[in-house]
Design a protein around this motif. Structure first.
Motif, PDB file in Angstrom:
ATOM      1  N   ARG A  95       0.836  -1.203   0.000  1.00 41.18           N
ATOM      2  CA  ARG A  95       0.000   0.000   0.000  1.00 41.18           C
ATOM      3  C   ARG A  95       0.869   1.250   0.000  1.00 41.18           C
ATOM      4  N   ALA A  96       1.969   1.200   0.747  1.00 43.38           N
ATOM      5  CA  ALA A  96       2.875   2.340   0.797  1.00 43.38           C
ATOM      6  C   ALA A  96       3.490   2.605  -0.569  1.00 43.38           C
ATOM      7  N   GLN A  97       3.856   1.553  -1.289  1.00 44.64           N
ATOM      8  CA  GLN A  97       4.444   1.733  -2.614  1.00 44.64           C
ATOM      9  C   GLN A  97       3.435   2.343  -3.585  1.00 44.64           C
ATOM     10  N   MET A  98       2.191   1.928  -3.504  1.00 32.44           N
ATOM     11  CA  MET A  98       1.157   2.505  -4.359  1.00 32.44           C
ATOM     12  C   MET A  98       0.963   3.986  -4.049  1.00 32.44           C
ATOM     13  N   THR A  99       0.948   4.324  -2.764  1.00 32.82           N
ATOM     14  CA  THR A  99       0.758   5.715  -2.368  1.00 32.82           C
ATOM     15  C   THR A  99       1.954   6.566  -2.763  1.00 32.82           C
ATOM     16  N   LEU A 100       3.148   6.002  -2.647  1.00 31.27           N
ATOM     17  CA  LEU A 100       4.371   6.731  -2.987  1.00 31.27           C
ATOM     18  C   LEU A 100       4.316   7.257  -4.415  1.00 31.27           C
ATOM     19  N   ALA A 101       3.771   6.467  -5.321  1.00 27.51           N
ATOM     20  CA  ALA A 101       3.700   6.862  -6.730  1.00 27.51           C
ATOM     21  C   ALA A 101       2.619   7.900  -6.996  1.00 27.51           C
ATOM     22  N   GLN A 102       1.783   8.177  -5.988  1.00 28.24           N
ATOM     23  CA  GLN A 102       0.656   9.088  -6.185  1.00 28.24           C
ATOM     24  C   GLN A 102       0.769  10.380  -5.388  1.00 28.24           C
ATOM     25  N   LEU A 103       1.780  10.495  -4.533  1.00 20.95           N
ATOM     26  CA  LEU A 103       1.866  11.653  -3.641  1.00 20.95           C
ATOM     27  C   LEU A 103       1.904  12.967  -4.413  1.00 20.95           C
ATOM     28  N   ALA A 104       1.272  13.979  -3.836  1.00 19.53           N
ATOM     29  CA  ALA A 104       1.237  15.307  -4.444  1.00 19.53           C
ATOM     30  C   ALA A 104       2.415  16.150  -3.977  1.00 19.53           C
ATOM     31  N   CYS A 105       3.588  15.548  -3.969  1.00 22.94           N
ATOM     32  CA  CYS A 105       4.841  16.255  -3.693  1.00 22.94           C
ATOM     33  C   CYS A 105       5.980  15.391  -4.214  1.00 22.94           C
ATOM     34  N   PRO A 106       7.138  15.975  -4.492  1.00 22.38           N
ATOM     35  CA  PRO A 106       8.281  15.169  -4.921  1.00 22.38           C
ATOM     36  C   PRO A 106       8.740  14.230  -3.812  1.00 22.38           C
TER      37      PRO A 106
ATOM     38  N   LEU B 200      11.731   3.693  -6.837  1.00 20.53           N
ATOM     39  CA  LEU B 200      10.349   4.152  -6.732  1.00 20.53           C
ATOM     40  C   LEU B 200      10.237   5.648  -6.451  1.00 20.53           C
ATOM     41  N   PHE B 201      11.367   6.295  -6.160  1.00 20.00           N
ATOM     42  CA  PHE B 201      11.348   7.710  -5.793  1.00 20.00           C
ATOM     43  C   PHE B 201      11.611   8.590  -7.012  1.00 20.00           C
ATOM     44  N   ASP B 202      11.184   9.843  -6.915  1.00 20.91           N
ATOM     45  CA  ASP B 202      11.385  10.783  -8.017  1.00 20.91           C
ATOM     46  C   ASP B 202      12.850  11.166  -8.176  1.00 20.91           C
ATOM     47  N   VAL B 203      13.557  11.274  -7.056  1.00 19.34           N
ATOM     48  CA  VAL B 203      14.980  11.612  -7.053  1.00 19.34           C
ATOM     49  C   VAL B 203      15.677  10.660  -6.102  1.00 19.34           C
ATOM     50  N   CYS B 204      16.880  10.235  -6.461  1.00 27.07           N
ATOM     51  CA  CYS B 204      17.664   9.371  -5.579  1.00 27.07           C
ATOM     52  C   CYS B 204      19.048   9.987  -5.402  1.00 27.07           C
ATOM     53  N   LEU B 205      19.383  10.351  -4.161  1.00 28.28           N
ATOM     54  CA  LEU B 205      20.663  10.972  -3.836  1.00 28.28           C
ATOM     55  C   LEU B 205      21.561   9.966  -3.129  1.00 28.28           C
ATOM     56  N   GLU B 206      22.873  10.163  -3.274  1.00 23.14           N
ATOM     57  CA  GLU B 206      23.818   9.292  -2.580  1.00 23.14           C
ATOM     58  C   GLU B 206      24.144   9.805  -1.181  1.00 23.14           C
ATOM     59  N   ASP B 207      23.895  11.090  -0.926  1.00 22.46           N
ATOM     60  CA  ASP B 207      24.103  11.663   0.405  1.00 22.46           C
ATOM     61  C   ASP B 207      23.252  12.918   0.521  1.00 22.46           C
TER      62      ASP B 207
ATOM     63  N   MET C 139       6.454  18.741 -12.368  1.00 24.15           N
ATOM     64  CA  MET C 139       7.611  18.106 -12.993  1.00 24.15           C
ATOM     65  C   MET C 139       7.657  16.618 -12.683  1.00 24.15           C
ATOM     66  N   VAL C 140       7.572  16.274 -11.412  1.00 21.72           N
ATOM     67  CA  VAL C 140       7.706  14.859 -11.059  1.00 21.72           C
ATOM     68  C   VAL C 140       6.483  14.063 -11.504  1.00 21.72           C
ATOM     69  N   GLN C 141       5.295  14.664 -11.426  1.00 22.84           N
ATOM     70  CA  GLN C 141       4.110  13.951 -11.894  1.00 22.84           C
ATOM     71  C   GLN C 141       4.181  13.687 -13.393  1.00 22.84           C
ATOM     72  N   LEU C 142       4.688  14.650 -14.132  1.00 22.94           N
ATOM     73  CA  LEU C 142       4.811  14.477 -15.580  1.00 22.94           C
ATOM     74  C   LEU C 142       5.714  13.296 -15.906  1.00 22.94           C
ATOM     75  N   LEU C 143       6.840  13.197 -15.215  1.00 19.13           N
ATOM     76  CA  LEU C 143       7.743  12.076 -15.479  1.00 19.13           C
ATOM     77  C   LEU C 143       7.183  10.756 -14.965  1.00 19.13           C
ATOM     78  N   ARG C 144       6.442  10.792 -13.858  1.00 16.02           N
ATOM     79  CA  ARG C 144       5.806   9.558 -13.382  1.00 16.02           C
ATOM     80  C   ARG C 144       4.849   9.000 -14.431  1.00 16.02           C
ATOM     81  N   HIS C 145       4.063   9.875 -15.032  1.00 15.16           N
ATOM     82  CA  HIS C 145       3.001   9.429 -15.933  1.00 15.16           C
ATOM     83  C   HIS C 145       3.460   9.300 -17.379  1.00 15.16           C
ATOM     84  N   SER C 146       4.668   9.774 -17.689  1.00 15.63           N
ATOM     85  CA  SER C 146       5.156   9.700 -19.068  1.00 15.63           C
ATOM     86  C   SER C 146       5.876   8.398 -19.365  1.00 15.63           C
ATOM     87  N   ARG C 147       6.153   7.618 -18.333  1.00 14.51           N
ATOM     88  CA  ARG C 147       6.835   6.340 -18.566  1.00 14.51           C
ATOM     89  C   ARG C 147       5.994   5.478 -19.502  1.00 14.51           C
TER      90      ARG C 147
END
Length: 341
Positions: free
Chosen positions: A53-64, A83-90, A111-119
């Motif tokens: 459920r958390a993974q499904m919600t993560l893809a729908q959040l209204a924030c990066p 599963l995240f919009d951005v992945c940092l090493e630190d 921006m992040v929603q556009l890339l989520r839905h453009s896949r």
């Protein structure tokens, strides 16, 4: 700059995301700039109803959403890292990301929603989605604030030379963006001329190769800021982008096009070359995406071309952070294919 938001552990994030109130708790509407989760020293979470459920919600959040992961985890060894919009090493860029997202939360979310839905979308459908989102933001308060507060650049007098120079040599066509006095800022005149050239190239099978360059000190410094906000309305702007879109035409003949870039490659100057089959960068080339800081998203095809070269997470990173990367970093990421001196 405000301190960056505290990062949740993966366990805490799963609990928060599994809550029925997660969409309200993590939303630009309620003041949550982003969700940050630290995946370091955390084994991939076991499957379970709460995790799913958390993974499904993560893809729908209204924030990066931002993950902090070790390099090996960021490459996909951790089940959650992709599963995240951005992945940092630190945490180095975390404060910058948070500051920029807080400054333009609507554009950051778009921006992040556009890339989520453009896949998985075709290039045509992706460009249409990009244009619709861009037009939405053109009528929003963040772009209006940028227009109000900016230092309006002077409008250059019409040049005697064409905005795009075309020279044919047997089966090869050399195309040069030609506004060197403005670092080849991508004006409406240049857009229309470039689109016309690409239409001819697309229709002429006898043209076997195309070399695209920029005159002067830079390849292209992005959209001409003097023209921003001059169209009558966002709907008309969308129709223009749908009709005269160099990105769509460039993608259609990409296998015949080599792009040679140098100097400033901002906005369109980074987005358009990414469609071509080969990008050769001079070592002085610098790449960045300024649009989110203006209350917009990349509008020259970058939400389609860049993820295909460097992935969605790095595209989001460039857009949300505003960071500039040099030619060597661009080569490492795959944004360019080779370097020249």
């Amino acid at each position: 700059m405000e301190p960056s938001p505290p990062a949740l552990t993966l366990t805490a994030a799963i609990d928060a995301l599994a809550s029925p109130y997660a969409m309200e708790d993590f939303s630009a509407l309620t003041g949550a700039s982003s969700l940050v989760v630290d995946l370091r020293d955390t084994a991939p979470a076991a499957d379970g109803e709460a995790a799913q459920r958390a993974q499904m919600t993560l893809a729908q959040l209204a924030c990066p959403t931002i993950a902090i992961a070790q390099p090996s985890q960021a490459n996909g060894s951790h089940a959650w890292s992709a599963l995240f919009d951005v992945c940092l090493e630190d945490e180095t860029d975390l404060a910058t990301l948070d500051h920029n997202i807080r400054a333009n939360p609507q554009a950051s979310l778009a921006m992040v929603q556009l890339l989520r839905h453009s896949r998985g979308l075709s290039i045509h459908d992706g460009l249409t989605a990009e244009s619709l989102v861009y037009s939405t933001l053109q009528s929003g308060p963040e772009f209006a604030t940028w227009l109000r507060d900016r230092k309006r650049p002077s409008v250059s007098a019409a040049a005697n030379e064409p905005a795009v120079i075309v020279i044919r040599d047997a089966e090869t066509v050399h195309v040069t963006l030609n506004r060197p006095e403005r670092h080849n800022a991508f004006s409406a005149e240049m857009r229309d001329a470039f689109a016309e050239v690409l239409q001819v190239i697309d229709a002429d099978a006898s043209i076997r190769s195309v070399v695209l360059r920029g005159a002067g000190a830079s390849f292209c410094s992005g959209g001409d800021l003097a023209e921003f906000g001059t169209l009558p309305d966002p709907a008309t702007a969308h129709v223009i982008r749908s009709t005269r879109n160099p990105a769509r035409l460039l993608a259609r003949c990409a296998d015949r096009v080599r792009c040679e870039v140098h100097g400033a490659c901002a906005g369109a100057g980074a987005e358009l070359p990414a469609f071509t089959s080969n990008v050769r960068a001079h070592r002085d080339a610098t790449f960045w995406l300024p649009e989110v800081s203006m209350g917009l998203v990349p509008g020259a095809g970058g939400t389609v071309s860049l993820p295909r070269r460097i992935g969605a997470q790095r595209t989001n990173y460039l857009a949300l952070s505003g960071r500039r990367i040099n030619s060597e970093q661009a080569l490492q990421w795959g944004l360019v294919d080779e370097l020249s001196n």
